[in-house]
Structure formats: C-alpha cells, structure tokens
Write a protein that holds these residues in place. Structure first.
Motif, short mmCIF file in Angstrom:
data_model
loop_
_atom_site.label_atom_id
_atom_site.label_comp_id
_atom_site.label_asym_id
_atom_site.label_seq_id
_atom_site.Cartn_x
_atom_site.Cartn_y
_atom_site.Cartn_z
N LEU A 107 42.98 38.93 31.11
CA LEU A 107 41.61 38.74 32.43
C LEU A 107 40.68 37.85 31.51
O LEU A 107 40.18 37.88 30.43
N THR B 135 23.17 41.28 30.49
CA THR B 135 22.80 41.85 31.15
C THR B 135 24.75 42.73 31.82
O THR B 135 24.79 43.47 32.76
N LEU C 78 29.62 39.97 34.05
CA LEU C 78 30.48 39.59 34.01
C LEU C 78 30.97 39.11 35.42
O LEU C 78 31.35 39.92 36.27
N PHE D 86 34.77 38.81 36.74
CA PHE D 86 36.37 38.04 36.47
C PHE D 86 37.03 37.61 37.20
O PHE D 86 36.82 37.12 38.26
N GLY D 87 38.25 37.00 36.71
CA GLY D 87 39.23 36.45 37.67
C GLY D 87 40.31 38.01 38.02
O GLY D 87 40.15 38.95 37.57
N TYR E 151 27.45 50.39 32.83
CA TYR E 151 28.07 49.15 33.66
C TYR E 151 29.42 50.31 34.25
O TYR E 151 29.51 51.02 33.78
N TYR F 61 32.50 49.86 37.35
CA TYR F 61 33.03 48.07 37.38
C TYR F 61 34.20 49.49 38.55
O TYR F 61 34.70 50.51 38.09
N LEU G 61 38.02 43.19 39.37
CA LEU G 61 36.85 43.47 38.61
C LEU G 61 35.56 43.23 39.41
O LEU G 61 35.57 42.46 39.36
N LEU H 99 32.28 44.60 40.43
CA LEU H 99 30.59 45.20 39.76
C LEU H 99 30.03 45.60 40.28
O LEU H 99 29.77 45.55 41.29
N TYR I 37 24.90 48.37 37.67
CA TYR I 37 24.18 48.54 35.97
C TYR I 37 22.70 48.94 35.41
O TYR I 37 22.06 49.07 36.56
N VAL J 178 19.91 48.40 32.45
CA VAL J 178 19.33 48.04 31.00
C VAL J 178 18.33 49.92 30.23
O VAL J 178 18.19 49.24 28.97
N GLU K 95 25.15 46.16 42.99
CA GLU K 95 25.57 44.37 43.65
C GLU K 95 25.51 44.49 44.73
O GLU K 95 25.77 43.43 44.96
#
Lengths: 114, 110
Positions: A89, A99, A102, A104-105, B34, B36, B44, B46, B49, B51, B59
């Motif tokens: 991936l 933070t 990301l 993702f594919g 995080y 996922y 994937l 999200l 998350y 901090v 999200e």
C-alpha cells in the motif's frame, strides 16, 4: 480531495523477476509518501518513506521513487522472492503537521511464484 | 522503535452488543494515535486520531467513539454494534514521520 490509486490491484510474477508497483495521487501538495507492506490478517509494516523534496529512497532490494509534479510514485522490487508475496500500500500525507492523516491507496496484492 | 499492542486479534459480536478495543503503545511518549478501519475490498479509512490525552478528533460520522485515558492508551468503543461495523481495525502511532501499526483486530458483527 486527495485520492490515491494503485494499479494493478493484483500481480503475479515468477520468482526472480524485477517488478514495479504503481501509485498515483491527484493532489501534488503532499508532505511525504510512504510505502507499506501488509501480510494477510496482519497490520502494516512501513517499508520506505519519501519526503516531498526527495526523488527516491532505497532499502535493500526495494527502491521507491517520487515524482510529485506528476502525482506518481513507484515501488521497484528487484529479484523478487516468494517471501515478497503480500499486499503493498502507498499512502500520502498532506500538509506539514504531524497528525499523520495519511490517505491510502487500496493496495496491490503481489504473488511471487517459486 | 515503537511497539503497538492491540487486542483481541479476532472478535465475533452480535448486532446490538457493545464493543471495546484497546491499543497500547510502548517505546515512545506523547505519540499521535489513530484508529483505522479496513473493510473487505476497500482501503484504510481513518476513523479517529488523538494528539494527546483526552483529545479526540473524528474523521467520519459513525457508530463508534474513541477515548484516550492515558498517554499511550487508545480505546475504540461502541454502545451498539451494527453489521456495517465489521472490518479489520488497526491502531497506529507516530512520533515523527513514520506511522507504525498494531497487528489489528478482525471484527465480525453477526
């Protein structure tokens, strides 16, 4: 909206072959790009990370390149082995914050046949 | 390097039951954490998350919630599971550029 695409979805090659996995992204304003490996039913392992200012990164038989302007990255695997069979991936990070958002594919599932 | 512990590895739950997945991190302090989800045939996504302790960002709107009661502990919860909550849940952590993942929890809601 950033979209990450990986083609092909699946790839089968004979052992020993060199191969290239492709990753494209729609928004070139990325902070970095990361390639991961995922074995079936397992978490992801980071392989290579390329900063937006870099062109490529190498680790052993793996070489990842980045062409930010064209929105493309490739993962080159030299002399493939059956143990390389996994899903690969790519993911891009936007902005400069830490933070870790990301994108993702969907991955390329690689099978290396002995 | 960071080590992320996730449990359980697999979980089968009936629709309407509660959920609690726990993730703990070793080898770092004050990480970003995080959750996922990886659904079959999809990438994937999200979910949450964090901090810092008590700081959670969501999200996507969903049936799930997250909490961070301690610096290196991240919990994913639901009061009533839906069929659509089935999937592979991954906890991740970063303190720096790279993202590290736990081994995941395969959740099947029946």
């Amino acid at each position: 909206k950033q979209e990450v695409t990986q083609i092909p979805a699946a790839l089968s090659v004979p052992e020993g072959e060199n191969l290239v996995l492709n990753c494209s992204f729609t928004d070139s304003a990325i902070y970095n790009l990361q390639w991961f490996r995922q074995d079936p039913g397992k978490g992801l392992t980071s392989l290579l990370l390329i900063q937006s200012s870099q062109r490529e990164q190498t680790s052993g038989r793996l070489n990842a390149s980045l062409d930010k302007s064209s929105g493309r990255s490739t993962l080159y695997i030299a002399a493939s082995q059956p143990g390389d069979s996994a899903t690969y991936l790519c993911a891009v990070r936007r902005g400069s914050s830490n933070t870790g958002k990301l994108i993702f594919g969907q991955g390329t599932t690689l099978q290396v046949k002995p | 390097s960071q080590t992320i512990h996730q449990w359980p590895a697999t979980l089968v739950q009936p629709v309407g039951s509660p959920l609690s997945l726990e993730c703990t991190v070793e080898g770092t302090s004050n990480p970003n954490l995080y959750w996922y989800r990886q659904a079959a045939g999809r990438g994937l996504q999200l979910l949450f998350y964090s901090v810092g302790i008590g700081q959670i960002s969501s999200e996507v709107p969903q049936n799930l919630s997250a909490s961070r009661p301690q610096d290196r502990q991240f919990i994913l919860s639901s009061k009533k599971l839906l069929l659509s909550d089935s999937g592979f849940y991954l906890c991740a952590s970063n303190r720096g550029e790279k993202l590290f993942f736990g081994s995941g929890t395969q959740l099947s809601v029946l």
